[in-house]
Design an enzyme around this catalytic site. Structure first.
Site, PDB file in Angstrom:
ATOM      1  N   ARG A 120     -19.221   3.824  15.691  1.00 21.03           N
ATOM      2  CA  ARG A 120     -18.367   4.862  15.276  1.00 21.03           C
ATOM      3  C   ARG A 120     -16.637   4.500  15.971  1.00 21.03           C
ATOM      4  NH1 ARG A 120     -22.438   8.259  17.370  1.00 21.03           N
ATOM      5  NH2 ARG A 120     -23.559   9.207  15.729  1.00 21.03           N
ATOM      6  N   LYS A 142      -4.815   2.064   7.350  1.00 21.24           N
ATOM      7  CA  LYS A 142      -5.595   2.255   6.067  1.00 21.24           C
ATOM      8  C   LYS A 142      -6.726   0.870   5.993  1.00 21.24           C
ATOM      9  CE  LYS A 142      -3.325   4.760   2.543  1.00 21.24           C
ATOM     10  NZ  LYS A 142      -2.697   4.614   1.330  1.00 21.24           N
ATOM     11  N   GLU A 184       6.404  -6.511  -1.783  1.00 25.98           N
ATOM     12  CA  GLU A 184       6.144  -5.570  -0.767  1.00 25.98           C
ATOM     13  C   GLU A 184       7.302  -5.224   0.077  1.00 25.98           C
ATOM     14  OE1 GLU A 184       3.939  -3.134  -1.694  1.00 25.98           O
ATOM     15  OE2 GLU A 184       2.100  -4.420  -2.185  1.00 25.98           O
ATOM     16  N   LYS A 225       8.174   1.362   6.308  1.00 27.68           N
ATOM     17  CA  LYS A 225       6.663   1.801   6.374  1.00 27.68           C
ATOM     18  C   LYS A 225       6.479   2.614   7.426  1.00 27.68           C
ATOM     19  CE  LYS A 225       2.046   1.052   5.434  1.00 27.68           C
ATOM     20  NZ  LYS A 225       1.018   0.235   4.457  1.00 27.68           N
ATOM     21  N   GLU A 235      -1.486  10.394   4.099  1.00 25.17           N
ATOM     22  CA  GLU A 235      -1.045  10.455   2.792  1.00 25.17           C
ATOM     23  C   GLU A 235      -1.356  11.723   1.849  1.00 25.17           C
ATOM     24  OE1 GLU A 235      -1.774   6.983   0.403  1.00 25.17           O
ATOM     25  OE2 GLU A 235      -1.242   7.844  -1.524  1.00 25.17           O
ATOM     26  N   ARG A 239       3.654   9.816   2.119  1.00 23.54           N
ATOM     27  CA  ARG A 239       3.112   8.583   1.998  1.00 23.54           C
ATOM     28  C   ARG A 239       3.052   7.868   0.540  1.00 23.54           C
ATOM     29  NH1 ARG A 239      -1.088   5.703   6.471  1.00 23.54           N
ATOM     30  NH2 ARG A 239      -1.053   3.878   5.103  1.00 23.54           N
ATOM     31  N   ASN A 243       3.620   3.863  -3.046  1.00 28.57           N
ATOM     32  CA  ASN A 243       3.043   3.367  -4.243  1.00 28.57           C
ATOM     33  C   ASN A 243       3.957   3.036  -5.357  1.00 28.57           C
ATOM     34  OD1 ASN A 243       0.463   3.822  -3.049  1.00 28.57           O
ATOM     35  ND2 ASN A 243       0.473   6.168  -3.678  1.00 28.57           N
ATOM     36  N   HIS A 246       3.088   0.588  -7.995  1.00 31.56           N
ATOM     37  CA  HIS A 246       1.627   0.544  -7.681  1.00 31.56           C
ATOM     38  C   HIS A 246       1.000   1.204  -9.021  1.00 31.56           C
ATOM     39  CE1 HIS A 246       2.634  -1.239  -4.085  1.00 31.56           C
ATOM     40  NE2 HIS A 246       1.405  -1.476  -3.720  1.00 31.56           N
ATOM     41  N   HIS A 250      -1.085  -1.749 -10.269  1.00 34.32           N
ATOM     42  CA  HIS A 250      -2.520  -1.771 -10.173  1.00 34.32           C
ATOM     43  C   HIS A 250      -3.392  -1.915 -11.755  1.00 34.32           C
ATOM     44  CE1 HIS A 250      -3.129   0.320  -5.946  1.00 34.32           C
ATOM     45  NE2 HIS A 250      -3.083  -1.158  -5.851  1.00 34.32           N
ATOM     46  N   HIS A 264      -1.699  -9.381  -6.070  1.00 30.54           N
ATOM     47  CA  HIS A 264      -1.360  -7.959  -5.999  1.00 30.54           C
ATOM     48  C   HIS A 264       0.111  -7.815  -6.047  1.00 30.54           C
ATOM     49  CE1 HIS A 264      -1.216  -3.908  -4.381  1.00 30.54           C
ATOM     50  NE2 HIS A 264      -0.378  -4.136  -3.515  1.00 30.54           N
TER      51      HIS A 264
HETATM   52  N1  LIG Z   1      -4.440  -1.616   4.235  1.00 31.66           N
HETATM   53  C1  LIG Z   1      -3.149  -1.564   3.372  1.00 31.66           C
HETATM   54  O1  LIG Z   1      -2.356  -0.551   3.593  1.00 31.66           O
HETATM   55  C2  LIG Z   1      -2.886  -2.317   2.442  1.00 31.66           C
HETATM   56  C3  LIG Z   1      -1.443  -2.336   1.769  1.00 31.66           C
HETATM   57  C4  LIG Z   1      -1.286  -3.485   1.043  1.00 31.66           C
HETATM   58  C5  LIG Z   1      -2.188  -4.350   0.745  1.00 31.66           C
HETATM   59  N2  LIG Z   1      -3.552  -4.086   1.224  1.00 31.66           N
HETATM   60  C6  LIG Z   1      -4.483  -5.203   0.835  1.00 31.66           C
HETATM   61  O2  LIG Z   1      -3.987  -6.521   1.500  1.00 31.66           O
HETATM   62  C7  LIG Z   1      -4.773  -7.511   0.681  1.00 31.66           C
HETATM   63  C8  LIG Z   1      -3.643  -8.426   0.321  1.00 31.66           C
HETATM   64  O3  LIG Z   1      -3.336  -9.262   1.315  1.00 31.66           O
HETATM   65  P1  LIG Z   1      -2.599 -10.552   1.538  1.00 31.66           P
HETATM   66  O4  LIG Z   1      -1.724 -10.958   0.307  1.00 31.66           O
HETATM   67  O5  LIG Z   1      -2.181 -10.965   2.777  1.00 31.66           O
HETATM   68  O6  LIG Z   1      -3.801 -11.271   0.810  1.00 31.66           O
HETATM   69  P2  LIG Z   1      -4.796 -12.436   1.517  1.00 31.66           P
HETATM   70  O7  LIG Z   1      -5.441 -11.797   2.957  1.00 31.66           O
HETATM   71  O8  LIG Z   1      -5.820 -12.790   0.412  1.00 31.66           O
HETATM   72  O9  LIG Z   1      -4.041 -13.778   2.068  1.00 31.66           O
HETATM   73  C9  LIG Z   1      -3.313 -14.648   1.000  1.00 31.66           C
HETATM   74  C10 LIG Z   1      -3.787 -16.044   1.322  1.00 31.66           C
HETATM   75  O10 LIG Z   1      -3.187 -16.559   2.257  1.00 31.66           O
HETATM   76  C11 LIG Z   1      -4.063 -17.203   3.091  1.00 31.66           C
HETATM   77  N3  LIG Z   1      -3.527 -17.250   4.815  1.00 31.66           N
HETATM   78  C12 LIG Z   1      -3.422 -16.114   5.550  1.00 31.66           C
HETATM   79  N4  LIG Z   1      -2.573 -16.596   6.524  1.00 31.66           N
HETATM   80  C13 LIG Z   1      -2.401 -17.702   6.297  1.00 31.66           C
HETATM   81  C14 LIG Z   1      -1.566 -18.565   6.976  1.00 31.66           C
HETATM   82  N5  LIG Z   1      -0.869 -18.138   8.011  1.00 31.66           N
HETATM   83  N6  LIG Z   1      -1.169 -20.122   6.452  1.00 31.66           N
HETATM   84  C15 LIG Z   1      -1.688 -20.314   5.282  1.00 31.66           C
HETATM   85  N7  LIG Z   1      -2.581 -19.653   4.572  1.00 31.66           N
HETATM   86  C16 LIG Z   1      -2.757 -18.086   5.342  1.00 31.66           C
HETATM   87  C17 LIG Z   1      -5.220 -16.217   3.017  1.00 31.66           C
HETATM   88  O11 LIG Z   1      -6.432 -17.459   3.296  1.00 31.66           O
HETATM   89  C18 LIG Z   1      -5.384 -16.168   1.380  1.00 31.66           C
HETATM   90  O12 LIG Z   1      -5.905 -17.344   0.659  1.00 31.66           O
HETATM   91  C19 LIG Z   1      -5.284  -6.892  -0.616  1.00 31.66           C
HETATM   92  O13 LIG Z   1      -6.649  -6.688  -0.594  1.00 31.66           O
HETATM   93  C20 LIG Z   1      -4.750  -5.410  -0.479  1.00 31.66           C
HETATM   94  O14 LIG Z   1      -5.585  -4.582  -0.907  1.00 31.66           O
HETATM   95  C21 LIG Z   1      -3.787  -3.159   2.043  1.00 31.66           C
END
Ligand SMILES: NC(=O)c1ccc[n+]([C@@H]2O[C@H](COP(=O)([O-])OP(=O)(O)OC[C@H]3O[C@@H](n4cnc5c(N)ncnc54)[C@H](O)[C@@H]3O)[C@@H](O)[C@H]2O)c1
Length: 366
Positions: A120, A142, A184, A225, A235, A239, A243, A246, A250, A264
């Site tokens: 939990r 999130k 972003e 942010k 949200e 918040r 988007n 988005h 999306h 993304h």
């Molecule tokens: N929680 C939230 O508020 C929120 C907001 C925006 C996006 N997201 C989520 O974030 C995700 C996308 O995140 P992302 O773009 O970081 O993608 P990701 O985590 O897939 O990373 C992108 C790529 O970079 C590689 N990588 C990571 N760190 C590295 C480093 N230091 N050196 C070399 N390679 C590295 C990863 O292995 C991957 O191949 C999506 O799932 C999205 O839904 C969440």
């Protein structure tokens, strides 16, 4: 050490801009001593950052459990989360123990989700290693995995104890991922910091080569942010500004079924341009605003329309259908965040679908 204090009614935390070693040292010794510390990462993030993290943790009497996944969105799966939880429980991971997420948004979302539900809720430290994660996903609490019905549909709010953003970890990030995160970063400027957008305009040629400039941009983008999630953690209202781009983005992203052809952030730059086009049609923003943002994205190499995707089978009707099934839809109406100018947006749920269809057609025919 530069920090952002994310002050919430419950579970406030700090975002630190520091190397991993210095960041870890800010934690009270008794919070790390004599505990199990599970580090969840993926191979790319771990190859480049795990040694430093292990070194930083080596002076504490703690047991490290490393869980290293292959990279990719496919890890944001309830089954993957369950397997990790089972592995932790089989090693007698307790409620007083700690989870550290070391990686991009995928790892942050997955490890935050696990930290939110195992026993939990256990302590969670996030060490974001992508630009997207440093400006966006690591702040706001999130945490989610995907469902066959859509992205991020199974999750919880889980605030971290601490976020450590080490700019040096971005040195190994592929340019494509850097750019996706940049979309972003710009989004936050467009929502709430016109001066940050001017700073980005002035430094557009140097931003990816000069870490002082990039660090400043990350910090100021993250401030936007953090400011929004402090005012509206769950949200209920503003918040949703986050988007911007988005609802369009999306839908385009889900057309590609998250198979890596379109990242993304790449969909978001297209979505932001479409949001400006919608605003222009409604006389909310000026043509100059649309030109400025399109030009900015073009200059750094981000996509601004769908033609460049070279995808012949995208139809406007299909995209609007996907927009209707976005989780941001309420009672069947498409909600759009629309720019009024650089640095200011509003939420609209009354945009005529014919206008949206027109924008989609234009963006496909460019
Ligand atoms: N929680 C939230 O508020 C929120 C907001 C925006 C996006 N997201 C989520 O974030 C995700 C996308 O995140 P992302 O773009 O970081 O993608 P990701 O985590 O897939 O990373 C992108 C790529 O970079 C590689 N990588 C990571 N760190 C590295 C480093 N230091 N050196 C070399 N390679 C590295 C990863 O292995 C991957 O191949 C999506 O799932 C999205 O839904 C969440």
């Amino acid at each position: 050490m530069r920090t952002i204090d994310v002050n919430l009614v419950k579970d406030s935390y700090k975002v630190l801009y520091a190397d991993i070693q210095n960041g870890i040292q800010t934690i009270l010794r008794e919070s790390l001593e004599d505990r199990k510390i599970a580090i969840i990462s993926d191979t790319d993030a771990a190859n480049n950052n795990m040694d430093e993290l292990e070194k930083a943790l080596s002076s504490y009497n703690s047991e490290i459990i490393k869980i290293i996944l292959s990279p990719g969105e496919k890890n944001k799966e309830i089954k993957v989360a369950e397997n990790i939880i089972n592995k932790l429980l089989s090693k007698k991971f307790e409620r007083r123990d700690i989870i550290i997420g070391l990686g991009g948004g995928v790892i942050g979302d997955l490890s935050g989700f696990i930290a939110g539900i195992v026993h939990r809720g256990v302590k969670f430290i996030n060490i974001p290693t992508t630009l997207l994660a440093q400006v966006d996903s690591s702040i706001g609490g999130k945490a989610a995995v995907n469902s066959k019905y859509g992205k991020n549909l199974i999750g919880c709010f889980k605030q971290p104890e601490l976020v450590i953003c080490d700019i040096n970890s971005l040195g190994t990030l592929p340019k494509r991922d850097l750019l996706a995160g940049y979309a972003e970063l710009v989004k936050h400027a467009l929502i709430g910091d016109a001066e940050l957008f001017s700073f980005l305009q002035n430094n557009i040629k140097k931003i990816f080569n000069d870490y002082d400039i990039l660090q400043e941009a990350i910090y100021r983008s993250a401030l936007v942010k953090a400011g929004i999630v402090m005012k509206d953690t769950h949200e209920k209202n503003i918040r949703a500004y986050l988007n911007l781009g988005h609802t369009y983005g999306h839908a385009i992203e889900s057309f590609y079924k998250y198979d890596g052809r379109l990242l993304h952030g790449e969909a978001i730059s297209i979505g932001i341009v479409m949001a400006f086009k919608t605003s222009l049609k409604l006389n909310l923003c000026s043509l100059e605003h649309l030109h400025v943002i399109t030009d900015h994205f073009n200059k750094v190499g981000l996509l601004t329309d769908m033609t460049s995707l070279g995808e012949k089978t995208i139809l406007p009707e299909k995209i609007i259908d996907l927009m209707r099934s976005d989780k941001k839809v309420t009672k069947g109406t498409i909600n759009l965040v629309l720019p009024r100018e650089i640095g200011s947006v509003e939420i609209r749920n009354d945009v005529n679908e014919n206008i949206i269809l027109d924008i989609l057609r234009e963006t496909l025919d460019n």
